[in-house]
Design an enzyme around this catalytic site. Structure first.
Site, PDB file in Angstrom:
ATOM      1  N   HIS A  13       5.429 -15.515  -2.809  1.00 29.42           N
ATOM      2  CA  HIS A  13       3.971 -15.428  -2.602  1.00 29.42           C
ATOM      3  C   HIS A  13       3.423 -15.127  -3.994  1.00 29.42           C
ATOM      4  CE1 HIS A  13       3.514 -15.680   1.711  1.00 29.42           C
ATOM      5  NE2 HIS A  13       4.378 -14.701   1.923  1.00 29.42           N
ATOM      6  N   LYS A  25       0.874 -21.513   2.500  1.00 29.31           N
ATOM      7  CA  LYS A  25       0.179 -21.689   3.797  1.00 29.31           C
ATOM      8  C   LYS A  25      -1.218 -22.282   3.612  1.00 29.31           C
ATOM      9  CE  LYS A  25       2.602 -18.035   6.373  1.00 29.31           C
ATOM     10  NZ  LYS A  25       3.285 -17.274   5.307  1.00 29.31           N
TER      11      LYS A  25
HETATM   12  O1  S5P Z   1       5.617 -16.988  11.020  1.00 26.92           O
HETATM   13  C1  S5P Z   1       5.840 -16.561   9.886  1.00 26.92           C
HETATM   14  C2  S5P Z   1       5.753 -17.403   8.766  1.00 26.92           C
HETATM   15  C3  S5P Z   1       6.071 -16.885   7.508  1.00 26.92           C
HETATM   16  S1  S5P Z   1       6.159 -18.013   6.193  1.00 26.92           S
HETATM   17  N1  S5P Z   1       6.196 -15.262   9.687  1.00 26.92           N
HETATM   18  C4  S5P Z   1       6.494 -14.745   8.447  1.00 26.92           C
HETATM   19  O2  S5P Z   1       6.847 -13.568   8.361  1.00 26.92           O
HETATM   20  N2  S5P Z   1       6.400 -15.550   7.325  1.00 26.92           N
HETATM   21  C5  S5P Z   1       6.659 -15.007   5.965  1.00 26.92           C
HETATM   22  O3  S5P Z   1       8.017 -14.579   5.918  1.00 26.92           O
HETATM   23  C6  S5P Z   1       5.809 -13.805   5.561  1.00 26.92           C
HETATM   24  O4  S5P Z   1       4.654 -14.217   4.847  1.00 26.92           O
HETATM   25  C7  S5P Z   1       6.754 -12.994   4.681  1.00 26.92           C
HETATM   26  O5  S5P Z   1       6.670 -13.459   3.341  1.00 26.92           O
HETATM   27  C8  S5P Z   1       8.142 -13.334   5.194  1.00 26.92           C
HETATM   28  C9  S5P Z   1       8.770 -12.305   6.116  1.00 26.92           C
HETATM   29  O6  S5P Z   1       9.014 -11.108   5.434  1.00 26.92           O
HETATM   30  P1  S5P Z   1       9.832  -9.884   6.086  1.00 26.92           P
HETATM   31  O7  S5P Z   1       9.778  -8.827   5.053  1.00 26.92           O
HETATM   32  O8  S5P Z   1       9.146  -9.502   7.365  1.00 26.92           O
HETATM   33  O9  S5P Z   1      11.245 -10.394   6.329  1.00 26.92           O
END
Ligand code: S5P
Length: 274
Positions: free
Chosen positions: A63, A94
């Site tokens: 990001h 996104k």
């Molecule tokens: O549905 C989604 C799509 C995305 S791209 N849910 C998500 O969590 N993400 C991304 O995946 C979110 O923006 C973050 O960068 C990552 C998940 O991070 P975590 O720390 O919860 O594993």
């Protein structure tokens, strides 16, 4: 027959897009379906985490707009690490606007995402014109696009006919759309009959954690086994499960990356030998 029984290496031939091929080749070569999401705000931490997890991942998800000390030299360092460790870069931008606007956001601004990110993603909400806008910039550069067909969060609106329409948009744009951000494989979704020759899209799945079920802001986690074996996804995307709360604990981050890599690969091997 389903693509879920084919190896990542075998599936390379189902794809023409260079970014899709690169990702599958990298997964096969490094024997990993782990992607790490590096959601930290300091460039120093960002680069240190990527250098630590690099050997264990097929892809690094960024990001880039959360870096508070962003400077274009960080991109050069990211690219150097991508060569050093052999991973694909995915800027999780996104996109969600009209074609003309997303083409500008993708090519320009301070981040110039199309210059360095092999893969990016978009919400299908504007309809097919978002794909034409992004592909006008990305396709000549050999880039690939993922559509957000589903989300990991509690109460997500991307369900039912919205998800099906996202898959139809992807099938109509196979040259540039290489797959989905989704919680399960989209193979056969929205098809009346099995009437497409090649429904092999890549499924990259966030919301993965071995020690936690979610966070306080709606995130929901499933295990690599649930995601890869039970839901037919291809890549596990892990963020906080790997870098935790302290980005300076490099040894711990390496251990977690190895742990998730093993869990993801084990689930994949069970799937292809089932
Ligand atoms: O549905 C989604 C799509 C995305 S791209 N849910 C998500 O969590 N993400 C991304 O995946 C979110 O923006 C973050 O960068 C990552 C998940 O991070 P975590 O720390 O919860 O594993």
């Amino acid at each position: 027959s389903s693509f879920l029984r084919q190896t990542y290496g075998q599936r390379i031939q189902n794809h023409t897009n260079p970014a899709a091929k690169l990702l599958l080749e990298t997964m096969e070569r490094k024997k990993t379906n782990l992607a790490v999401s590096v959601d930290v705000v300091k460039s120093k931490d960002f680069l240190a985490i990527i250098d630590a997890v690099g050997p264990f991942v097929c892809l690094v998800k960024t990001h880039i707009d959360i870096l508070e000390d962003f400077d274009y030299s960080t991109i050069q360092r990211l690219q150097d690490l991508s060569v050093k460790h052999d991973f694909v870069i995915f800027e999780d931008r996104k996109f969600a606007d009209i074609g003309n606007t997303v083409a500008l956001q993708y090519s320009s601004g301070v981040h110039k995402i199309a210059n360095w990110s092999h893969i990016t993603n978009a919400h299908p909400v504007p309809g097919p014109s978002i794909i034409s806008g992004l592909s006008s910039v990305g396709l000549p550069l050999g880039r690939g696009l993922l559509l957000l067909a589903e989300m990991s969060t509690r109460g997500a609106l991307a369900t039912g006919s919205y998800t099906e329409d996202a898959v139809r948009m992807a099938r109509a744009n196979r040259d540039f759309v290489i797959g989905f951000i989704a919680q399960r494989t989209m193979e056969g979704v929205g098809l009346q009959s099995h009437s497409v020759d090649n429904d092999d899209f890549l499924t990259l799945t966030p919301g993965v954690g071995l020690d936690s079920k979610g966070d306080a802001m709606g995130q929901q986690y499933r295990t690599p086994r649930q995601v890869i074996l039970e839901s037919g996804c291809d890549v596990i995307i892990v963020g906080r499960g790997i870098y935790g709360k302290d980005p300076s604990l490099v040894d711990e981050i390496k251990l977690q990356a190895q742990r998730y890599r093993e869990a993801g690969w084990q689930a994949y091997q069970e799937r292809i030998s089932a």
